[in-house]
Design a protein around this motif. Structure first.
Motif, PDB file in Angstrom:
ATOM      1  N   ARG A  15       0.824  -1.207   0.000  1.00 27.18           N
ATOM      2  CA  ARG A  15       0.000   0.000   0.000  1.00 27.18           C
ATOM      3  C   ARG A  15       0.862   1.263   0.000  1.00 27.18           C
ATOM      4  O   ARG A  15       0.621   2.193  -0.767  1.00 27.18           O
ATOM      5  N   THR A  38      -6.772   2.923  -0.695  1.00 32.60           N
ATOM      6  CA  THR A  38      -7.461   2.812   0.588  1.00 32.60           C
ATOM      7  C   THR A  38      -7.084   1.564   1.380  1.00 32.60           C
ATOM      8  O   THR A  38      -7.027   1.616   2.602  1.00 32.60           O
ATOM      9  N   ASP A  39      -6.841   0.455   0.688  1.00 32.08           N
ATOM     10  CA  ASP A  39      -6.549  -0.788   1.410  1.00 32.08           C
ATOM     11  C   ASP A  39      -5.820  -1.746   0.482  1.00 32.08           C
ATOM     12  O   ASP A  39      -5.895  -1.618  -0.746  1.00 32.08           O
ATOM     13  N   ARG A  41      -4.872  -6.094   0.341  1.00 37.95           N
ATOM     14  CA  ARG A  41      -4.989  -7.419   0.946  1.00 37.95           C
ATOM     15  C   ARG A  41      -4.128  -8.390   0.161  1.00 37.95           C
ATOM     16  O   ARG A  41      -4.097  -8.350  -1.067  1.00 37.95           O
TER      17      ARG A  41
END
Length: 152
Positions: A15, A38-39, A41
């Motif tokens: 990120r 924003t994110d 994973r």
């Protein structure tokens, strides 16, 4: 399989690297300062990473930003590999984050609820109670027994 802490650390690193590279290193005009990461994973085997982003602007700018991210995917992946130092650099998949749309929907629903509450409040102004202000029995009302005589 890697542990969850390692996947989390790698996701945080991805990120940061992608956000910094988008801000400073990529010259694509479609990826201006209106793209926000924003994110991120990462799968348990550290092979695939999903990067969530939002775009400030209209639908046309969102589509342009998605195309810009797809074209810059190789550069961003090589930067991630250089920064991470892992054996296999995860493949990057960019997904538009639905959070702003969901937040906008919730705000609209809350506005409707406020307007409905205001209508109820306006209807209640000046209204009186149907049976009296206090419909409950008081102990003073029970001083008379069933024969009508006062209790001793």
């Amino acid at each position: 399989m890697a542990d969850n802490a390692r996947a989390k650390r790698l996701a945080d690193l991805i990120r940061e690297v992608v956000a910094q590279k988008l801000q400073r290193g990529i010259k694509d005009p479609r990826l201006g300062s209106h793209v926000t990461i924003t994110d991120t994973r990462v799968t348990g085997d550290l092979r695939e990473a999903t990067v969530f982003y939002t775009v400030y602007g209209d639908e046309e700018e969102r589509k342009a930003a998605a195309a810009g991210l797809e074209s810059a995917k190789g550069i961003l992946r090589s930067e991630v590999g250089r920064a991470a130092g892992v054996k296999f650099t995860p493949t990057l998949t960019f997904v538009a984050d639905a959070l702003p749309d969901t937040a906008r929907t919730i705000e609209d629903l809350l506005d409707k609820a406020r307007q409905s509450d205001e209508k109820v409040r306006e209807a209640a102004t000046g209204a009186s109670y149907a049976g009296g202000a206090d419909p409950y029995r008081k102990p003073a009302d029970d001083e008379t027994d069933t024969d009508g005589d006062a209790a001793e």
